[in-house]
Design an enzyme around this catalytic site. Structure first.
Site, short mmCIF file in Angstrom:
data_model
loop_
_atom_site.label_atom_id
_atom_site.label_comp_id
_atom_site.label_asym_id
_atom_site.label_seq_id
_atom_site.Cartn_x
_atom_site.Cartn_y
_atom_site.Cartn_z
CD GLU A 1 -31.32 2.42 -3.56
OE1 GLU A 1 -31.98 2.07 -2.55
OE2 GLU A 1 -31.32 1.77 -4.63
CE LYS B 1 -34.92 3.61 -3.15
NZ LYS B 1 -34.71 2.65 -4.26
N GLY B 2 -34.61 -1.01 -0.79
CA GLY B 2 -33.53 -1.70 -0.11
C GLY B 2 -33.36 -3.15 -0.52
N GLY B 3 -34.22 -3.60 -1.42
CA GLY B 3 -34.08 -4.98 -1.89
C GLY B 3 -32.68 -5.26 -2.43
CE LYS C 1 -40.43 -4.26 -8.21
NZ LYS C 1 -39.33 -3.31 -8.31
CG ASP D 1 -33.39 4.46 -6.41
OD1 ASP D 1 -32.83 4.68 -5.32
OD2 ASP D 1 -33.30 3.36 -7.03
N GLY D 2 -35.54 3.07 -8.30
CA GLY D 2 -36.63 2.10 -8.26
C GLY D 2 -37.20 1.96 -6.86
O1 DER Z 1 -32.92 -1.79 -3.67
C1 DER Z 1 -33.64 -0.86 -4.13
O2 DER Z 1 -34.17 0.01 -3.43
C2 DER Z 1 -33.88 -0.87 -5.59
O3 DER Z 1 -34.31 0.37 -6.04
C3 DER Z 1 -34.90 -1.94 -5.84
O4 DER Z 1 -35.86 -1.89 -4.86
C4 DER Z 1 -35.58 -1.84 -7.17
O5 DER Z 1 -35.45 -3.07 -7.69
P1 DER Z 1 -35.79 -3.44 -9.20
O6 DER Z 1 -35.85 -2.14 -9.99
O7 DER Z 1 -34.65 -4.32 -9.61
O8 DER Z 1 -37.11 -4.14 -9.14
#
Ligand code: DER
Length: 225
Positions: free
Chosen positions: A105, A96-98, A123, A83-84
């Site tokens: 998640e 996280k949570g954008g 990041k 995950d990102g």
């Molecule tokens: O919403 C999240 O937690 C996503 O993982 C997000 O934070 C990662 O966003 P990006 O990979 O589009 O920069």
């Protein structure tokens, strides 16, 4: 752009954690996009994996790129979650949570045997908190829940979508984007938030990442394992 390429490099590098027969936690966001897309190529070449998606977005990408999906009613074992993140600090705590998928998640991340985070270099922060902290709350009494968060020092703003309606998460809840300023003690703040009646989950993922793969314009580095 360089950032897109950095995300692509990190996303694709994360496949080094995937082996035949695994169940993969599919995160959300534009970095995970590259992981799912590459994973689909390996599935086409014969790799036998299944993904548990954390959002409608990751379901759509899994379908588009041919990654079979499963769910927790079929298996409760997640071999690796990928995950990102919006922010990663020096102790590998995350915000996280954008993308609004933080609850699913986190359920996937806490269940997975290994949690791998893929980010582009932008990041990495010395201290969490420049990015707003997303907090998923129940819609009922959102005003008093926001008041309780304010007592912890967070100025909460109800997330809206592009047509100015209130954003509704996949779980039917609201998200407050909270400004706490710099967050020195992410674990402590997360637990304070979790105790608040009305709060479902916070976007703080303290000490959960087993590995952080950072994409730069021309390379990937593994910052933690
Ligand atoms: O919403 C999240 O937690 C996503 O993982 C997000 O934070 C990662 O966003 P990006 O990979 O589009 O920069």
């Amino acid at each position: 752009t360089n950032q897109d390429n950095a995300k692509k490099l990190a996303g694709e590098a994360s496949l080094s954690h995937i082996e035949n027969g695994m169940t993969i936690g599919l995160g959300s966001g534009s970095t995970v996009y590259w992981m799912i897309r590459k994973l689909g190529e390996h599935v086409k070449a014969g790799l036998d994996v299944k993904g548990i998606p954390s959002s409608g977005q990751s379901v759509a990408w899994a379908n588009e790129y041919g990654v079979p999906i499963t769910d927790f009613s079929r298996t409760q074992r997640v071999d690796v979650a990928i995950d990102g993140a919006d922010e990663v600090d020096g102790q590998w705590n995350l915000i996280k949570g954008g993308g609004g998928a933080l609850v699913r998640e986190k359920i996937i991340a806490v269940t997975a045997r290994k949690f791998v985070v893929i980010v582009d270099e932008s990041k990495l922060v010395s201290r969490l908190g420049d990015f707003m902290l997303p907090v998923e709350i129940l819609p009922f009494g959102r005003e008093v829940t926001a008041g309780r968060i304010a007592e912890l020092g967070g100025l909460a703003k109800l997330r809206r979508n592009d047509d100015n309606g209130v954003f509704i998460s996949d779980n039917g809840n609201y998200i407050l984007d909270c400004d706490f300023g710099g967050i020195q003690e992410p674990k402590a703040l997360h637990h304070q938030l979790k105790q608040l009646t009305g709060v479902v989950e916070s976007g703080l993922f303290p000490g959960m990442a087993d590995e952080v793969m950072v994409g730069y314009s021309d390379r990937v580095s593994v910052l933690h394992d």
